[in-house]
Design a protein around this motif. Structure first.
Motif, mmCIF file in Angstrom:
data_model
loop_
_atom_site.group_PDB
_atom_site.id
_atom_site.type_symbol
_atom_site.label_atom_id
_atom_site.label_comp_id
_atom_site.label_asym_id
_atom_site.label_seq_id
_atom_site.Cartn_x
_atom_site.Cartn_y
_atom_site.Cartn_z
ATOM 1 N N ALA A 160 -9.604 3.473 9.178
ATOM 2 C CA ALA A 160 -8.598 3.361 8.109
ATOM 3 C C ALA A 160 -7.360 2.629 8.626
ATOM 4 O O ALA A 160 -6.767 1.801 7.913
ATOM 5 N N THR A 161 -6.973 2.891 9.876
ATOM 6 C CA THR A 161 -5.825 2.181 10.464
ATOM 7 C C THR A 161 -6.124 0.681 10.561
ATOM 8 O O THR A 161 -5.297 -0.159 10.182
ATOM 9 N N LEU A 162 -7.300 0.365 11.061
ATOM 10 C CA LEU A 162 -7.654 -1.052 11.214
ATOM 11 C C LEU A 162 -7.715 -1.749 9.847
ATOM 12 O O LEU A 162 -7.292 -2.896 9.701
ATOM 13 N N MET A 163 -8.221 -1.031 8.856
ATOM 14 C CA MET A 163 -8.289 -1.623 7.508
ATOM 15 C C MET A 163 -6.887 -1.775 6.918
ATOM 16 O O MET A 163 -6.605 -2.736 6.198
ATOM 17 N N ALA A 164 -6.014 -0.826 7.236
ATOM 18 C CA ALA A 164 -4.634 -0.904 6.729
ATOM 19 C C ALA A 164 -3.941 -2.142 7.284
ATOM 20 O O ALA A 164 -3.148 -2.801 6.605
ATOM 21 N N PHE A 165 -4.264 -2.486 8.528
ATOM 22 C CA PHE A 165 -3.703 -3.688 9.156
ATOM 23 C C PHE A 165 -4.087 -4.923 8.338
ATOM 24 O O PHE A 165 -3.265 -5.789 8.055
ATOM 25 N N GLU A 166 -5.337 -4.972 7.907
ATOM 26 C CA GLU A 166 -5.825 -6.129 7.137
ATOM 27 C C GLU A 166 -5.289 -6.122 5.706
ATOM 28 O O GLU A 166 -4.913 -7.156 5.167
ATOM 29 N N ILE A 167 -5.245 -4.939 5.099
ATOM 30 C CA ILE A 167 -4.905 -4.869 3.667
ATOM 31 C C ILE A 167 -3.417 -5.179 3.445
ATOM 32 O O ILE A 167 -3.014 -5.533 2.339
ATOM 33 N N THR A 168 -2.625 -5.053 4.508
ATOM 34 C CA THR A 168 -1.181 -5.295 4.378
ATOM 35 C C THR A 168 -0.803 -6.739 4.733
ATOM 36 O O THR A 168 0.377 -7.075 4.808
ATOM 37 N N ARG A 169 -1.792 -7.574 4.935
ATOM 38 C CA ARG A 169 -1.561 -8.969 5.302
ATOM 39 C C ARG A 169 -0.653 -9.711 4.330
ATOM 40 O O ARG A 169 0.047 -10.636 4.714
ATOM 41 N N ASP A 170 -0.721 -9.342 3.043
ATOM 42 C CA ASP A 170 0.042 -10.097 2.037
ATOM 43 C C ASP A 170 1.411 -9.465 1.733
ATOM 44 O O ASP A 170 2.066 -9.851 0.764
ATOM 45 N N LEU A 171 1.849 -8.514 2.540
ATOM 46 C CA LEU A 171 3.165 -7.911 2.274
ATOM 47 C C LEU A 171 4.255 -8.973 2.414
ATOM 48 O O LEU A 171 4.273 -9.723 3.393
ATOM 49 N N PRO A 172 5.187 -9.015 1.460
ATOM 50 C CA PRO A 172 6.243 -10.021 1.547
ATOM 51 C C PRO A 172 7.245 -9.708 2.662
ATOM 52 O O PRO A 172 7.500 -8.537 2.971
ATOM 53 N N LEU A 173 7.773 -10.771 3.252
ATOM 54 C CA LEU A 173 8.740 -10.631 4.349
ATOM 55 C C LEU A 173 10.099 -11.185 3.915
ATOM 56 O O LEU A 173 10.158 -12.042 3.017
#
Ligand code: URA
Length: 209
Positions: free
Chosen positions: A37-50
Motif C-alpha cells: 500500500a505504501t509503494l502504491m501510494a507513492f505511485e498514486i500521488t505522482r500527479d499531486l500539484p506542487l
C-alpha cells in the motif's frame, strides 16, 4: 471511461507473490499488505500539484517545491480495506480517513451500506477508496456511490488484485474514477473469489476464518 493503472514495480510484484502464498502467516501478510500500500501510494500521488517556495539552504537562497496543500481522504471499505490504510498514511500522514461498511443483502445479493463516516469537507477532498480485492465490483461501486451521494467530486480506487469483472463494473458505473491495481488476475470462481488471487483478504489480514 476511467483508466486502469497497473503498478507492476518489481518490489510490488515481489511482495505480492508472498501475499498470495497460502503459507504466509497473518503477521507477515499484514506487514506485506501495508508495504505494498505504501509503494502504491507513492505511485498514486505522482500527479499531486506542487507550489514553488523560497528557502535558505546552508549555502544559498533557493527556490524549491512542496506539495500544494491538497486535501486528501483515504476511504477503506470495511473490513479488509483497513489493512491498506497505515501503509498509505506513511507517505501522506495528513490525509483524513473515512470508513464505509457494506454488507451483502442475502436476498438481493446487493451491497447495502451499514456504516459511513467521512471527513466533513467531502466536496473539497480528493479521495482514494481502498480495498485489497476488486472482485465483482459490487462493493467498490456502492462505496463510490456512497461518497458521490455525499458530495465527493474526485475519487480514485486502489486495490491490490482485481478481476476483469470488477474493473469492468467500476468503469461502467463510474467512468470518472481511475483504478489503480498491483495485479490484474484471470477471473472470478463460482464462489466470487479471484483466481488465482490470495483467498479472503479480510480473514488473512485479521487471522479469522
Ligand atoms: N474478497 C476477497 O477477500 N477475496 C477474493 O478473492 C474476492 C473478494
Amino acid at each position: 471511461m476511467g483508466k486502469v493503472y497497473v503498478f507492476d514495480h518489481p518490489l510490488i510484484q515481489h511482495k505480492l507473490t508472498y501475499i498470495r502464498d497460502k503459507n504466509t502467516g497473518t503477521k507477515e501478510f499484514r506487514e506485506l499488505v501495508e508495504e505494498v500500500a505504501t509503494l502504491m501510494a507513492f505511485e498514486i500521488t505522482r500527479d499531486l500539484p506542487l507550489v514553488e517556495v523560497e528557502i535558505e539552504t546552508p549555502v544559498s537562497r533557493a527556490k524549491s517545491k512542496i506539495i500544494a496543500g491538497k486535501k486528501l481522504g483515504i476511504i477503506p471499505i470495511l473490513r479488509a480495506g483497513i489493512g491498506m490504510v497505515d501503509g498509505i498514511l506513511k507517505l501522506i500522514p495528513a490525509a483524513k480517513v473515512g470508513h464505509i461498511g457494506l454488507y451483502r443483502d442475502p436476498e438481493t445479493l446487493k451491497p447495502v451500506e451499514y456504516y459511513v463516516k467521512l471527513p466533513t469537507d467531502v466536496e473539497e477532498r480528493d479521495f482514494i477508496v481502498v480495498d485489497p480485492m476488486l472482485a465483482t465490483g459490487g462493493s467498490a461501486v456502492e462505496a463510490i456511490n456512497s461518497l458521490k451521494k455525499r458530495g465527493a467530486k474526485s475519487i480514485k480506487f486502489m486495490c491490490l488484485i482485481a478481476a476483469p469483472e470488477g474493473v469492468e463494473a467500476v468503469q461502467k458505473a463510474h467512468p470518472d474514477v481511475d483504478i489503480y491495481i498491483a495485479a490484474l488476475d484471470e477471473k472470478l470462481n463460482d464462489h466470487g473469489y479471484i483466481v488465482p488471487g490470495l483467498g479472503d483478504a479480510g480473514d488473512r489480514l485479521f487471522g479469522t476464518k
